[in-house]
Design an enzyme around this catalytic site. Structure first.
Site, PDB file in Angstrom:
ATOM      1  N   ASP A 154      44.866-134.474 -31.545  1.00 38.37           N
ATOM      2  CA  ASP A 154      44.796-134.896 -30.243  1.00 38.37           C
ATOM      3  C   ASP A 154      44.469-133.305 -29.975  1.00 38.37           C
ATOM      4  OD1 ASP A 154      44.544-135.189 -27.246  1.00 38.37           O
ATOM      5  OD2 ASP A 154      46.538-133.261 -27.269  1.00 38.37           O
ATOM      6  N   ASP A 178      43.042-131.316 -26.493  1.00 35.25           N
ATOM      7  CA  ASP A 178      43.056-130.142 -25.351  1.00 35.25           C
ATOM      8  C   ASP A 178      45.105-130.839 -25.321  1.00 35.25           C
ATOM      9  OD1 ASP A 178      40.894-132.303 -23.951  1.00 35.25           O
ATOM     10  OD2 ASP A 178      40.712-130.306 -24.149  1.00 35.25           O
TER      11      ASP A 178
HETATM   12  C1  XBP Z   1      43.009-134.520 -22.290  1.00 30.87           C
HETATM   13  C2  XBP Z   1      42.333-135.260 -21.126  1.00 30.87           C
HETATM   14  C3  XBP Z   1      40.950-135.404 -21.231  1.00 30.87           C
HETATM   15  C4  XBP Z   1      40.318-134.168 -20.664  1.00 30.87           C
HETATM   16  C5  XBP Z   1      39.184-132.918 -19.860  1.00 30.87           C
HETATM   17  O1  XBP Z   1      42.760-135.343 -23.540  1.00 30.87           O
HETATM   18  O2  XBP Z   1      42.714-136.329 -20.643  1.00 30.87           O
HETATM   19  O3  XBP Z   1      40.234-136.216 -20.602  1.00 30.87           O
HETATM   20  O4  XBP Z   1      41.680-133.753 -19.497  1.00 30.87           O
HETATM   21  O5  XBP Z   1      38.015-133.468 -21.183  1.00 30.87           O
HETATM   22  P1  XBP Z   1      43.296-134.921 -25.019  1.00 30.87           P
HETATM   23  P2  XBP Z   1      36.994-134.591 -20.417  1.00 30.87           P
HETATM   24  O6  XBP Z   1      43.586-136.344 -24.998  1.00 30.87           O
HETATM   25  O7  XBP Z   1      42.682-134.086 -25.960  1.00 30.87           O
HETATM   26  O8  XBP Z   1      44.373-134.275 -24.241  1.00 30.87           O
HETATM   27  O9  XBP Z   1      36.589-134.148 -19.487  1.00 30.87           O
HETATM   28  O10 XBP Z   1      35.584-134.333 -21.515  1.00 30.87           O
HETATM   29  O11 XBP Z   1      37.495-136.017 -20.699  1.00 30.87           O
HETATM   30 MG    MG Z   2      46.201-133.926 -24.812  1.00 29.67          MG
END
Ligand code: XBP
Ligand code: MG
Length: 255
Positions: free
Chosen positions: A9, A11
């Protein structure tokens, strides 16, 4: 070795990015003349909706506005989100979002041991390029055999779609792969794809339920910041490396 690939993953897992996302959302709202300002507590709640566009839509649903005004706001989501992505990328490209402990070490170790790498994320592809390009150099994305991001999945996390896409592209069974996540939504997505899942909770997700995880660690560990004694006792090492991951994966397969 059982292990065929590591699937990360982004973020919260590769880097603690959500404060930078939060500030970027607020900058985009100001740019569009909207008096919306997502505080940390508000953002923590909104984070339960994965995907930036979906998150803005979920917020609009909470506003006490007329049907016409709500429809107008919804028509502007894509433009607002594109502006937010620009603000976020600028922060990341300025080097203000470091990788989490142990991430670079594990990526390097996987490359040395010919373990393939994948990404399965809800965030926008451009954000991945900015984050990894900043820390791993211009060929950063070449390190990853498969990148599954954002709108590539019809249904975002906690649906397993993005992990199932990455597994198909890797042409590997889930039993030979390990997922790395930071949130309950991400954990549900990875488990939905039948993956052994290691969770390293982030500041934003620390209170969430990770009882379905195969392993929960405060981080991947590094020489500077080794894992705590309980993790060292479980793993037999002060950092999580390929050998430890493969051993944990085998232990689950043998039960
Ligand atoms: C986390 C998310 C993303 C980010 C924001 O992604 O839910 O929406 O918060 O990025 P991950 P965007 O699956 O990597 O934990 O605004 O580009 O969606
Ligand atoms: Mg994440």
């Amino acid at each position: 070795m059982t292990l065929g690939a590591l699937i990360f993953d982004v973020d919260g897992t590769l880097a603690d990015t959500e404060e930078a996302h939060r500030l970027a959302f607020n900058e985009a709202f100001r740019q569009f003349g909207l008096d919306w300002n997502w505080s940390r507590p508000t953002y923590a709640r909104l984070l339960l909706t994965t995907g930036g566009k979906e998150r803005i839509a979920a917020y609009i649903e909470t506003l006490d506005v007329s049907t016409a005004e709500r429809a107008d706001f919804k028509r502007r989501i894509d433009a607002i989100h594109a502006a937010k992505t620009e603000h976020y990328m600028r922060t990341v490209l300025a080097g203000e979002v470091p990788l989490r402990d142990g991430v670079l070490r594990l990526l390097d170790e996987a490359a040395q041991m010919r373990i393939r790498l994948g990404i399965a994320t809800t965030t926008t592809f451009a954000n991945i390029e900015a984050l990894l390009g900043t820390h791993l150099g211009p060929d950063a994305l070449d390190r990853f055999a498969v990148i599954g991001a954002g709108d590539q999945a019809k249904r975002k996390k906690p649906a397993p779609d993005i992990y199932e896409y990455v597994l198909r592209e890797l042409d590997l069974p889930p039993e030979e792969c390990v997922a790395f996540e930071d949130s309950a939504n991400g954990l549900m997505a990875a488990k939905g794809a039948r993956l052994f899942t290691i969770v390293t909770p982030s500041y934003w997700s620390s209170a969430e339920d990770f009882s379905a995880a195969d392993l929960v660690l405060p981080s991947l560990g590094s020489a500077e910041r080794p894992l705590p004694p309980a993790a060292v006792e479980l793993l037999g090492a002060s950092v999580l490396g390929i050998r430890e991951i493969d051993r944990q994966l085998n232990a689950v397969r043998e039960t």
